[in-house]
Design a protein around this motif. Structure first.
Motif, PDB file in Angstrom:
ATOM      1  N   THR A  35       0.839  -1.194   0.000  1.00  0.00           N
ATOM      2  CA  THR A  35       0.000   0.000   0.000  1.00  0.00           C
ATOM      3  C   THR A  35       0.875   1.246   0.000  1.00  0.00           C
ATOM      4  N   SER A  36       0.241   2.389  -0.129  1.00  0.00           N
ATOM      5  CA  SER A  36       0.955   3.650   0.021  1.00  0.00           C
ATOM      6  C   SER A  36       1.110   3.943   1.518  1.00  0.00           C
ATOM      7  N   ASN A  71      -5.775   1.218  -2.292  1.00  0.00           N
ATOM      8  CA  ASN A  71      -5.215   0.574  -1.101  1.00  0.00           C
ATOM      9  C   ASN A  71      -6.121  -0.538  -0.589  1.00  0.00           C
ATOM     10  N   PRO A  91       4.156   1.633  -3.802  1.00  0.00           N
ATOM     11  CA  PRO A  91       2.830   0.990  -3.835  1.00  0.00           C
ATOM     12  C   PRO A  91       2.652   0.153  -5.096  1.00  0.00           C
TER      13      PRO A  91
END
Length: 429
Positions: free
Chosen positions: A125-126, A158, A240
């Protein structure tokens, strides 16, 4: 992944009423920990603890969940909690039996006495602001509950990554489609905002489309990445997932981009080949036609060099580095070729240059460029037959045999792929 501790020793009463078997198996949560457990299922029979590394620091989140709901909506939890398959499932089942003997109903069990399953890493994810919010959204969906607001594209990206981590994309995709989140985003995105989307935002939309099977976005945003040249970089596993698109999408995009540039360059090579061959192009005068051809060749070479699409290099010895691939917008590249002037050696020789010949070809390529994106239906349903990178390259493609009209869906894709992937192309009439 494991529960906290192992079950051992006889069942004895403890000072707070719990059995030592439960304490040993669970590693009881502290009061502070209990207060931080987010109740996804108010009467859930399991605590899910999530740990994730974000920007070099570790984040934690805990949730009270329903084991049966997780097993129904996530293949990951279905396998993990299956009785007799993994240790976690065996221990959770044993602890549930123990707790039911004491409380008769799992609804009555305090959160601090529930079985605990720990999960580390929720995917690429970021740098999210709140692990709790992200995981809570996913768990609400997996329990058949609505989330509070319509999520932004970055949040959906996400969310898709975490759903993929728990093998629950099918369930999350169905929820997103039912709630019409992506249609709502389209409705709120103006034409001006669409054009202004950055590479990261386009990549986020394509990731969501691929993972949640929203096929209109697959074609639209894959074409955008190919045309803009936003592909072909080395993967960085610290970024990401949308910077390294899964399911071989990233490789397919890079290959299509390379094919597009090669096809555009082949038009330039085609005309250079015509005017360097022994065949006379100018037919307007016996004495002057050879000079006209030489003049047109010289002006053509000068235009291509000034345009940055041609580089002359000696063939006696290799002394230059290979030219860097064009990294800009392919539509801009096509437009630059449209600026070729209609050169005339004298007033008697009109339309002897390549301008009147090249413009129809550029029109054709401009129209084909709009169709260069990945068709979501074909990529999902018949990828082996559809993907460009897996196809055998035709030896020769001819313009005469090509048409964008009157084709069936599959034949249309096949003909377009043949043009872009051919080893050699004949652009003549």
């Amino acid at each position: 992944m494991a529960t906290n501790g192992e079950e051992s020793g006889p069942r004895k009463s403890t000072s707070n009423g719990r059995s030592s078997a439960v304490d040993s198996a669970l590693g009881a949560l502290s009061i502070d920990d209990e207060s931080m457990v987010v109740p996804i299922a108010t009467h859930g029979d399991l605590v899910l603890q999530v740990e994730h590394e974000i920007a070099g620091s570790s984040a934690h989140a805990s949730f009270r969940v329903s084991a049966s709901a997780l097993k129904q909506s996530s293949r990951y939890f279905e396998r993990l909690l299956q009785s007799g398959r993994f240790g976690e499932g065996v221990r959770v089942e044993a602890l549930h039996r123990t707790l039911k003997e004491q409380y008769r109903s799992m609804d009555k069990v305090p959160v601090g006495e529930l079985p605990v399953i720990k999960v580390q890493d929720v995917g690429r994810t970021s740098a999210i602001k709140s692990l709790t919010s992200l995981c809570a959204d996913l768990l609400h969906i997996l329990h058949g509950q609505d989330i509070q607001t319509n999520p932004l594209v970055a949040n959906l990206a996400n969310l898709s990554i975490v759903a993929d981590r728990f093998d629950a994309l099918h369930f999350v995709g169905a929820h997103v489609a039912r709630k019409k989140f992506l249609r709502t985003i389209d409705g709120k995105t103006t034409a001006k905002a669409e054009v202004a989307l950055s590479e990261e935002k386009v990549r986020q939309r394509l990731l969501v489309a691929v993972m949640l099977d929203h096929r209109p976005w697959i074609e639209r945003y894959s074409a955008r990445l190919i045309i803009k040249g936003w592909v072909g970089r080395e993967a960085d596993l610290s970024t990401p997932l949308w910077w390294d698109l899964p399911s071989r999408i990233e490789e397919e995009l890079a290959y299509r981009r390379e094919c597009v540039l090669e096809t555009i360059q082949s038009i330039q090579s085609y005309f250079l080949g015509l005017y360097t061959s022994r065949e006379r192009r100018c037919k307007l005068g016996y004495d002057s036609s050879a000079q006209c051809d030489s003049y047109q060749l010289g002006e053509m070479i000068r235009f291509f060099i000034r345009n940055g699409t041609l580089k002359l290099q000696g063939g006696v010895i290799e002394n230059d580095e290979p030219s860097e691939q064009f990294t800009g917008d392919a539509t801009v590249l096509l437009e630059s070729l449209r600026h070729v002037p209609e050169y005339q050696i004298d007033r008697h020789h009109s339309h002897c240059g390549i301008r009147t010949q090249i413009l129809p070809l550029l029109d054709l390529l401009g129209e084909c460029l709009l169709r260069v994106g990945i068709c979501g239906d074909c990529w999902t349903d018949s990828r082996a037959q559809y993907a460009w990178m897996d196809a055998k390259r035709p030896l020769l493609w001819t313009r005469q045999a090509f048409s964008l009209r009157g084709q069936g869906h599959a034949n249309h894709h096949a003909d377009l792929r043949a043009m872009y992937t051919a080893t050699d192309r004949d652009w003549g009439q």
